[in-house]
Scaffold this motif. Sequence first.
Motif, PDB file in Angstrom:
ATOM      1  N   ALA A 160       0.784  -1.241   0.042  1.00 23.24           N
ATOM      2  CA  ALA A 160      -0.135   0.077  -0.127  1.00 23.24           C
ATOM      3  C   ALA A 160       0.748   1.051   0.023  1.00 23.24           C
ATOM      4  O   ALA A 160       1.837   1.340   0.578  1.00 23.24           O
ATOM      5  N   HIS A 161       0.283   2.247  -0.596  1.00 26.77           N
ATOM      6  CA  HIS A 161       1.164   3.579  -0.787  1.00 26.77           C
ATOM      7  C   HIS A 161       0.181   4.426   0.089  1.00 26.77           C
ATOM      8  O   HIS A 161      -1.145   4.678  -0.296  1.00 26.77           O
ATOM      9  N   GLY A 162       0.714   5.481   0.845  1.00 27.91           N
ATOM     10  CA  GLY A 162      -0.166   6.742   1.595  1.00 27.91           C
ATOM     11  C   GLY A 162       0.636   8.090   1.565  1.00 27.91           C
ATOM     12  O   GLY A 162       1.915   7.852   1.968  1.00 27.91           O
ATOM     13  N   PHE A 163       0.101   8.966   1.268  1.00 28.67           N
ATOM     14  CA  PHE A 163       0.360  10.366   1.397  1.00 28.67           C
ATOM     15  C   PHE A 163      -0.455  11.315   1.937  1.00 28.67           C
ATOM     16  O   PHE A 163      -1.035  12.193   1.384  1.00 28.67           O
ATOM     17  N   PRO A 164      -0.896  11.075   3.372  1.00 28.74           N
ATOM     18  CA  PRO A 164      -1.845  11.737   4.017  1.00 28.74           C
ATOM     19  C   PRO A 164      -1.675  13.204   4.086  1.00 28.74           C
ATOM     20  O   PRO A 164      -2.725  13.783   4.306  1.00 28.74           O
ATOM     21  N   LEU A 165      -0.322  13.675   3.968  1.00 28.10           N
ATOM     22  CA  LEU A 165      -0.263  15.148   4.068  1.00 28.10           C
ATOM     23  C   LEU A 165      -0.353  15.854   2.633  1.00 28.10           C
ATOM     24  O   LEU A 165      -0.357  16.963   2.498  1.00 28.10           O
ATOM     25  N   ASP A 166      -0.520  15.019   1.588  1.00 27.70           N
ATOM     26  CA  ASP A 166      -0.360  15.431   0.247  1.00 27.70           C
ATOM     27  C   ASP A 166      -1.557  15.202  -0.693  1.00 27.70           C
ATOM     28  O   ASP A 166      -2.088  16.201  -0.977  1.00 27.70           O
ATOM     29  N   TRP A 167      -1.869  13.879  -0.734  1.00 26.84           N
ATOM     30  CA  TRP A 167      -2.880  13.596  -1.788  1.00 26.84           C
ATOM     31  C   TRP A 167      -3.916  12.846  -1.134  1.00 26.84           C
ATOM     32  O   TRP A 167      -4.838  12.698  -1.980  1.00 26.84           O
ATOM     33  N   ASN A 168      -3.709  12.243  -0.109  1.00 27.16           N
ATOM     34  CA  ASN A 168      -4.931  11.289   0.516  1.00 27.16           C
ATOM     35  C   ASN A 168      -5.763  12.286   1.132  1.00 27.16           C
ATOM     36  O   ASN A 168      -5.352  13.141   1.958  1.00 27.16           O
ATOM     37  N   LEU A 169      -7.189  11.767   1.444  1.00 25.88           N
ATOM     38  CA  LEU A 169      -8.160  12.490   2.105  1.00 25.88           C
ATOM     39  C   LEU A 169      -8.342  11.937   3.570  1.00 25.88           C
ATOM     40  O   LEU A 169      -9.665  11.731   3.908  1.00 25.88           O
ATOM     41  N   TRP A 170      -7.302  11.666   4.150  1.00 25.15           N
ATOM     42  CA  TRP A 170      -7.310  11.086   5.535  1.00 25.15           C
ATOM     43  C   TRP A 170      -6.084  11.624   6.078  1.00 25.15           C
ATOM     44  O   TRP A 170      -5.252  12.022   5.536  1.00 25.15           O
ATOM     45  N   GLN A 171      -6.072  11.583   7.728  1.00 29.73           N
ATOM     46  CA  GLN A 171      -5.067  12.219   8.407  1.00 29.73           C
ATOM     47  C   GLN A 171      -3.985  11.177   8.910  1.00 29.73           C
ATOM     48  O   GLN A 171      -4.213   9.909   8.834  1.00 29.73           O
ATOM     49  N   MET A 172      -2.899  11.859   9.020  1.00 26.65           N
ATOM     50  CA  MET A 172      -1.767  11.002   9.362  1.00 26.65           C
ATOM     51  C   MET A 172      -2.007   9.947  10.447  1.00 26.65           C
ATOM     52  O   MET A 172      -1.546   8.721  10.347  1.00 26.65           O
ATOM     53  N   GLN A 173      -2.614  10.186  11.476  1.00 22.32           N
ATOM     54  CA  GLN A 173      -2.743   9.359  12.701  1.00 22.32           C
ATOM     55  C   GLN A 173      -3.619   7.983  12.200  1.00 22.32           C
ATOM     56  O   GLN A 173      -4.008   7.185  13.223  1.00 22.32           O
ATOM     57  N   GLU A 174      -4.331   8.153  11.088  1.00 16.20           N
ATOM     58  CA  GLU A 174      -5.317   7.011  10.479  1.00 16.20           C
ATOM     59  C   GLU A 174      -4.336   5.827   9.986  1.00 16.20           C
ATOM     60  O   GLU A 174      -5.193   4.871   9.496  1.00 16.20           O
ATOM     61  N   TRP A 175      -3.032   6.090   9.981  1.00 16.05           N
ATOM     62  CA  TRP A 175      -2.287   4.884   9.474  1.00 16.05           C
ATOM     63  C   TRP A 175      -2.737   3.611   9.950  1.00 16.05           C
ATOM     64  O   TRP A 175      -2.996   2.505   9.086  1.00 16.05           O
ATOM     65  N   PRO A 176      -2.759   3.328  11.297  1.00 20.81           N
ATOM     66  CA  PRO A 176      -2.859   2.062  11.716  1.00 20.81           C
ATOM     67  C   PRO A 176      -4.491   1.590  11.467  1.00 20.81           C
ATOM     68  O   PRO A 176      -4.729   0.307  11.073  1.00 20.81           O
ATOM     69  N   GLN A 177      -5.238   2.445  11.425  1.00 18.79           N
ATOM     70  CA  GLN A 177      -6.692   1.939  10.803  1.00 18.79           C
ATOM     71  C   GLN A 177      -6.776   1.749   9.280  1.00 18.79           C
ATOM     72  O   GLN A 177      -7.499   0.582   9.092  1.00 18.79           O
TER      73      GLN A 177
END
Length: 329
Positions: free
Chosen positions: A78-95
């Motif tokens: 999985a790829h995640g960029f919550p501060l740039d492109w994703n519509l979720w917040q950093m602390q949601e990574w575990p979720q």
Amino acid sequence: MIEAAMIWNEPNNKSHWDPEIDPDWSRFAHMAKLAAVAIGEVNPGITRVLGGISPIDPDFMALMKSYDVLDHVDAVAAHGFPLDWNLWQMQEWPQKLDELRTVTDLPIWVSEVGVSSFGAEEVQLWGLKRTAELLKGRVERIQWYSLYDLPRAWPATTRHKEAEGSSYYRHFYMGLLREDGTPKPALDEFARHTPEMGLMQWFHFEDPRLDDAVMWMKRLGVRYLRTGLSWADRFRPNALDWFDRQMEALDDFDVAVTFCFTPEHRGLAPHHTSAPVVPEEFAEFCAEMIDRYAPSAQDTLAQSPPPHRAMELARDEEKRVQSPASISR
């Protein structure tokens, strides 16, 4: 030289796979299974990873499971960029990771995670610290994207282009090093998390940054590297010479190689995101690359020349076969 083979990159992102050509992803699933089988036949010890999904979507993972793709791989990514492109917040990574675990019990790789310094380099520094806190110990691999900023003269690999507004320009500021090679504040922080945290760095065809990248990665204590070998580049002149040089330079790292990008002349549409006309050709490319750079232990022991010399012999043989004299014979 290769610890893992990643099959495609972000297949649920239209910048890397065209959903208009393959709206139910059945073509992708078929191609991915062919590739996984071909890789396993050459070297069953290679970890086969489903290309990192972006966005993180458990429904897409469930779709791949319904097509039996997950039965053909050893891990998912999985790829995640919550501060740039994703519509979720950093602390949601575990979720987000838990959502994927409701679909599969395969090991999860976070094979791309990063923070742009587009707004402020201090934001990138904070984002790297927080990412490490949230992901270390939770996933099989963490690979930070990336070592270098993307040069402004090079295009970003996205179909949206400037229509993304400022999001497009964030592509160019994901590195720990600025375009001129000088370090950003996040570089020292990254070094505190190696070797557990690795890097993801695309190298363009005949990329002039390759040797400099190797120097930096060794200085930073990087062990795990993800990069790519492009199926489209395989059709360029001197492609194998470049592939050999790239893979030899990366010999000291545990490399996960991403196989992707459809050659324009082999796609259902003339674009690197297109499903191929003949998916078996992609599987053949994957097998060729594994056979060249990560043959099975039994095959390696059977080789008389050392690996680097074997590359030279392979290049010589290819030139001999392609020469007019050998053709006339």
